[in-house]
Design a protein around this motif. Sequence first.
Motif, PDB file in Angstrom:
ATOM      1  N   ASP A 462      44.186  60.239 117.379  1.00 43.15           N
ATOM      2  CA  ASP A 462      43.160  60.445 116.358  1.00 43.15           C
ATOM      3  C   ASP A 462      43.380  59.480 115.202  1.00 43.15           C
ATOM      4  O   ASP A 462      44.503  59.293 114.719  1.00 43.15           O
ATOM      5  N   ASP A 463      42.296  58.853 114.731  1.00 46.42           N
ATOM      6  CA  ASP A 463      42.393  57.899 113.626  1.00 46.42           C
ATOM      7  C   ASP A 463      42.746  58.569 112.310  1.00 46.42           C
ATOM      8  O   ASP A 463      43.240  57.916 111.386  1.00 46.42           O
ATOM      9  N   ARG A 464      42.506  59.858 112.193  1.00 48.61           N
ATOM     10  CA  ARG A 464      42.832  60.547 110.950  1.00 48.61           C
ATOM     11  C   ARG A 464      44.335  60.600 110.706  1.00 48.61           C
ATOM     12  O   ARG A 464      44.784  60.658 109.562  1.00 48.61           O
ATOM     13  N   PHE A 465      45.138  60.594 111.799  1.00 45.13           N
ATOM     14  CA  PHE A 465      46.594  60.643 111.679  1.00 45.13           C
ATOM     15  C   PHE A 465      47.244  59.288 111.917  1.00 45.13           C
ATOM     16  O   PHE A 465      48.458  59.196 112.046  1.00 45.13           O
ATOM     17  N   LYS A 466      46.431  58.232 111.989  1.00 43.70           N
ATOM     18  CA  LYS A 466      46.972  56.910 112.291  1.00 43.70           C
ATOM     19  C   LYS A 466      47.873  56.402 111.178  1.00 43.70           C
ATOM     20  O   LYS A 466      48.902  55.763 111.425  1.00 43.70           O
ATOM     21  N   VAL A 467      47.506  56.696 109.940  1.00 38.78           N
ATOM     22  CA  VAL A 467      48.275  56.183 108.802  1.00 38.78           C
ATOM     23  C   VAL A 467      49.675  56.790 108.772  1.00 38.78           C
ATOM     24  O   VAL A 467      50.626  56.169 108.296  1.00 38.78           O
ATOM     25  N   MET A 468      49.831  57.977 109.317  1.00 39.93           N
ATOM     26  CA  MET A 468      51.131  58.647 109.291  1.00 39.93           C
ATOM     27  C   MET A 468      52.174  57.901 110.108  1.00 39.93           C
ATOM     28  O   MET A 468      53.382  58.020 109.862  1.00 39.93           O
ATOM     29  N   PHE A 469      51.724  57.080 111.095  1.00 41.99           N
ATOM     30  CA  PHE A 469      52.644  56.309 111.924  1.00 41.99           C
ATOM     31  C   PHE A 469      52.613  54.822 111.589  1.00 41.99           C
ATOM     32  O   PHE A 469      53.236  54.028 112.301  1.00 41.99           O
ATOM     33  N   GLU A 470      51.893  54.432 110.506  1.00 42.80           N
ATOM     34  CA  GLU A 470      51.815  53.031 110.120  1.00 42.80           C
ATOM     35  C   GLU A 470      52.304  52.773 108.704  1.00 42.80           C
ATOM     36  O   GLU A 470      52.953  51.760 108.449  1.00 42.80           O
TER      37      GLU A 470
END
Length: 655
Positions: A462-470
Amino acid sequence: MQVSSINNVKIYNLSHGKSLPERRIELIQDFDMPTVCTAIKVSRDGQYILAAGTYKPRIRCYDTCQLSLKFERCLDSDVVTFDILSDDYSKLVFLHIDRYVEFHSQHGHYYKTRIPKFGRDFSYHYPSCDLYFVGASSEIYRLNLEQGRFLNSLQTDATQINACDINPVHHLFAAGTLEGRVECWDPRMRTRVALLDCALSSVTEGTEVEGLPSVSALRFNSSLGMAVGTTTGQVLLYDLRSSHPLLVKDHYYGLPIHSLHFHEQLDLVLSADSKIIKMWHRDNGKIFSSIEPPTNINDVCVCPVSSFFLTYPFPQSSLVPQALGPAPRWCSFLDNLTEELEENPESTVYDDYKFVTRKDLETLGLTHLIGSPLLRAYMHGFFMDIRLYHKVKTMANPFAYEEYRKEKIRQKIEESRVQRVQLKKLPKVNKELAIKLMEEVEDEDALSVKKTKKGTTSILRDDRFKVMFENPDYQVDEQSEEFRLLNPIVSKVGQKRRKQLQRLAEQDAIQQVGAGISRGCWVEEVRVQRRLLWAENNARRFKERKQEDRDARLRPRFYQIKDGEEFRSFGDVARKQKMQKASLEQRVKREESLGMLDLADTAVGSKQLTFTLKKTEKQRHQQQAERDHHEERRKIRRAAGHLYTREKVNRRKLF
């Protein structure tokens, strides 16, 4: 400036812009009160604004031509209400809470008198120069300003009277009573000509009334119109030719109505209680607009032939452009300002301010600014000017821009690699969390369980949680206290979940036993983590105490020289302190070597120790004074033996 739009009518709050940080358009200098304002009025010529407030009780007059404070006068007590008898500020009348009526002229205080009961409102009858006072009494007191004396009072059927007003056309006097009635009097005949029961008329199908609706406000409009406000929040519009109201408007707040005004151009009624100001059409009661300030409202004043009005207890000026009319002559530039704002709407986000936390201030070294105007407290942090923030950030980390630039370049490169063939690899941020989620997904796929498959796989994709791994800012700190206490919970929840997936065919009792065992292990791991945290805290506190001791040794020491002592050197003081901590044997040896002790053997083989104490000059003087005193008392002493022998002889004679 704060802009609000209600019912497609824009209202500009000129004195209360952004609350945090505050932005304000100051039309008039010093347009405020120390604590609160109770009443405000505008002179008939529109040049002066007068406001009464506290604390201390005072009256302030503002000149709109100079846009500044003209004068300020302090009073003996708080003002209930006041009125301007002249076109300017030269004739003023104040009704105080202690029953005094005070008159002011252009130079200041002129005369003071007192009414028999506590007053609540008054009106001025211009043709006869009479002041009508109403209050906690059934009588209406009349004070004639031409003769300078009280006239016969008007006797009403009410127990108390809350409000009054005089019609500007035919000078009919109306008084609103505590029982919810309005009594109308003819000043020429001093007789009552009409009686309206507003309490009964205010109860309609669409209104909810709690208690008896007493009259709290009155206002005449032209020759036949009259508005009545009640303590339960209703406004009744009357035609003097009828005893029934034309319209009943409810504020739905249950608060007393204290201000009523009419707007002739648009045929509107402005009614206000302590919470809201409502503008509505007089013919059908349809709402036109409303203003709900953040503080309670004590009074409302509308500038004549304009869309500008003032509200109190705190100085707030509002403008409804084009809808109610132009701005007053002394601030006509507001029309151009509002037109520009309508053409170029601005964002309401605080683009020119930066929100920082206390930790950010410690990093930037700005903790000393807390409490100053440069920082405005808001929630768990502060607002500060974005220019100041950038300047300090540049000084604290001069290479921040270069790091930001490299990070952006890296992100661009990563985005360009998306089109290439992607290999299965772990993210750079939160790798442990990603491994755990992947293992759970693999376990679920192996067991063909679709119960929670959708929720777990969507987290990684999901793109909503993408920032959490970047973004590195979202990296989980595994050494923090919160994570170490919650980590057993997270791990055991995962184990319990896998066990449940493998034991779907087992019985419920076995599942409960497994859950109990799992919970016991979880409790034990939490205890272990708490012990480790306790040990780390003790070690940290030991290091802090050790550092404090080291700092204390390096800190300069101060010694006090007592009376009778001679200062030789700091070494001598140190030796004395060292000897005080030494044992008796060490001190005896040292004093024997200095000749202060004499040790001798007796015949029985024991030891005899003689020593002398070094006395200060003050102690020697004190002992000598005591010896002289005892010697003097011994010389003047007289024998009292003869008194004892006489008493003994007298006793023998009695027996």
